[in-house]
Scaffold this motif. Structure first.
Motif, PDB file in Angstrom:
ATOM      1  N   ALA A  76       0.835  -1.200   0.000  1.00  0.00           N
ATOM      2  CA  ALA A  76       0.000   0.000   0.000  1.00  0.00           C
ATOM      3  C   ALA A  76       0.871   1.251   0.000  1.00  0.00           C
ATOM      4  O   ALA A  76       0.604   2.215  -0.733  1.00  0.00           O
ATOM      5  CB  ALA A  76      -0.934  -0.011   1.205  1.00  0.00           C
ATOM      6  N   ARG A 117      -6.090  -1.655   1.407  1.00  0.00           N
ATOM      7  CA  ARG A 117      -6.654  -0.896   2.522  1.00  0.00           C
ATOM      8  C   ARG A 117      -7.834  -1.624   3.149  1.00  0.00           C
ATOM      9  O   ARG A 117      -7.991  -1.617   4.380  1.00  0.00           O
ATOM     10  CB  ARG A 117      -7.074   0.489   2.033  1.00  0.00           C
ATOM     11  CG  ARG A 117      -5.902   1.429   1.760  1.00  0.00           C
ATOM     12  CD  ARG A 117      -6.370   2.700   1.086  1.00  0.00           C
ATOM     13  NE  ARG A 117      -5.299   3.686   0.981  1.00  0.00           N
ATOM     14  CZ  ARG A 117      -5.381   4.785   0.228  1.00  0.00           C
ATOM     15  NH1 ARG A 117      -6.490   5.024  -0.488  1.00  0.00           N
ATOM     16  NH2 ARG A 117      -4.373   5.638   0.178  1.00  0.00           N
ATOM     17  N   VAL A 127      -4.233   2.349   9.817  1.00  0.00           N
ATOM     18  CA  VAL A 127      -4.528   2.871   8.491  1.00  0.00           C
ATOM     19  C   VAL A 127      -3.448   3.843   8.030  1.00  0.00           C
ATOM     20  O   VAL A 127      -3.379   4.176   6.852  1.00  0.00           O
ATOM     21  CB  VAL A 127      -5.904   3.573   8.465  1.00  0.00           C
ATOM     22  CG1 VAL A 127      -7.012   2.580   8.732  1.00  0.00           C
ATOM     23  CG2 VAL A 127      -5.959   4.705   9.491  1.00  0.00           C
TER      24      VAL A 127
END
Length: 222
Positions: A76, A117, A127
């Motif tokens: 990510a 995510r 996050v």
């Protein structure tokens, strides 16, 4: 003796000085625990046969291992750093081939980022980007992005090629490790998709980066 895939992914993180940052509230049995885990640091006892230790988390399908979490956070972070570079392409080169490749890669990276995510949310992982500011193979830095913004045309394509190749090569490498050594089915399936897409994009990049073919020189008249 070949390294186990989970060990390979852990080694990639440690060599770059970037092991997954973890939640301060996670307990010792969680893959987000701040202490050493079997997938990210040497264990006192040999790991059980069948793969890295796993932990069942509420609201998930299957089990996430520490390897799964580490890979999801890293992939990510890499996508988040790549997308601003791809967004520069339409204003920095008029070459339709490069624009088309940037669009294809960007579409795939956004899809993979969205899935990463969601999986991190399912796992209860942080996050925030735990790799922010880290200098890692395949991750575009602020300085490199600034350099790309300062050039156009051939100079831009030269830098773009270098960064794209580094990103795609590293993405395929760590996704292969996750695909073979991860535990969570949806996460290893995402890793397989990253490997497939990255391999295709590398082939397209090689095609675009070929030196132009010069026309044959006519033979002198006899």
């Amino acid at each position: 003796m070949r390294a186990r895939p989970a060990t390979l992914l852990a080694a990639l993180l440690l060599v770059t000085g970037c092991a997954a940052r973890t939640s301060p509230t996670a307990g010792p049995s969680s893959p987000l625990h701040t202490g050493p885990s079997p997938a990210l640091a040497p264990a006192a006892d040999p790991p059980p046969a069948g793969g890295p230790p796993t932990v069942a988390l509420p609201g998930t399908t299957g089990q996430f291992s520490a390897t799964d979490i580490a890979w999801l956070q890293l992939t990510a972070a890499m996508a988040e750093r790549l997308l601003p570079m791809l967004d520069l392409v339409s204003n920095r080169t008029t070459d339709r081939g490069w624009r088309r490749l940037a669009t294809r890669i960007g579409t795939g990276e956004r899809t993979h980022l969205s899935r990463s995510r969601r999986l991190l949310a399912d796992a209860g992982a942080p996050v925030v980007n735990p790799h922010e500011g880290h200098d890692m193979p395949g991750m575009v830095t602020d300085e490199e992005l600034a350099a790309l913004r300062s050039v156009t045309g051939r100079a831009f394509r030269t830098l773009l090629t270098r960064h794209l190749r580094a990103h795609l090569t590293q993405s395929v490498r760590i996704a292969t490790a996750e695909q073979q050594g991860g535990a969570h089915p949806a996460t290893t399936a995402l890793a397989a998709a990253v490997v497939r897409a990255g391999t295709v994009h590398l082939a397209r990049l090689d095609h675009l980066d070929r030196p132009p073919t010069l026309p044959p020189v006519p033979a002198p008249p006899q």
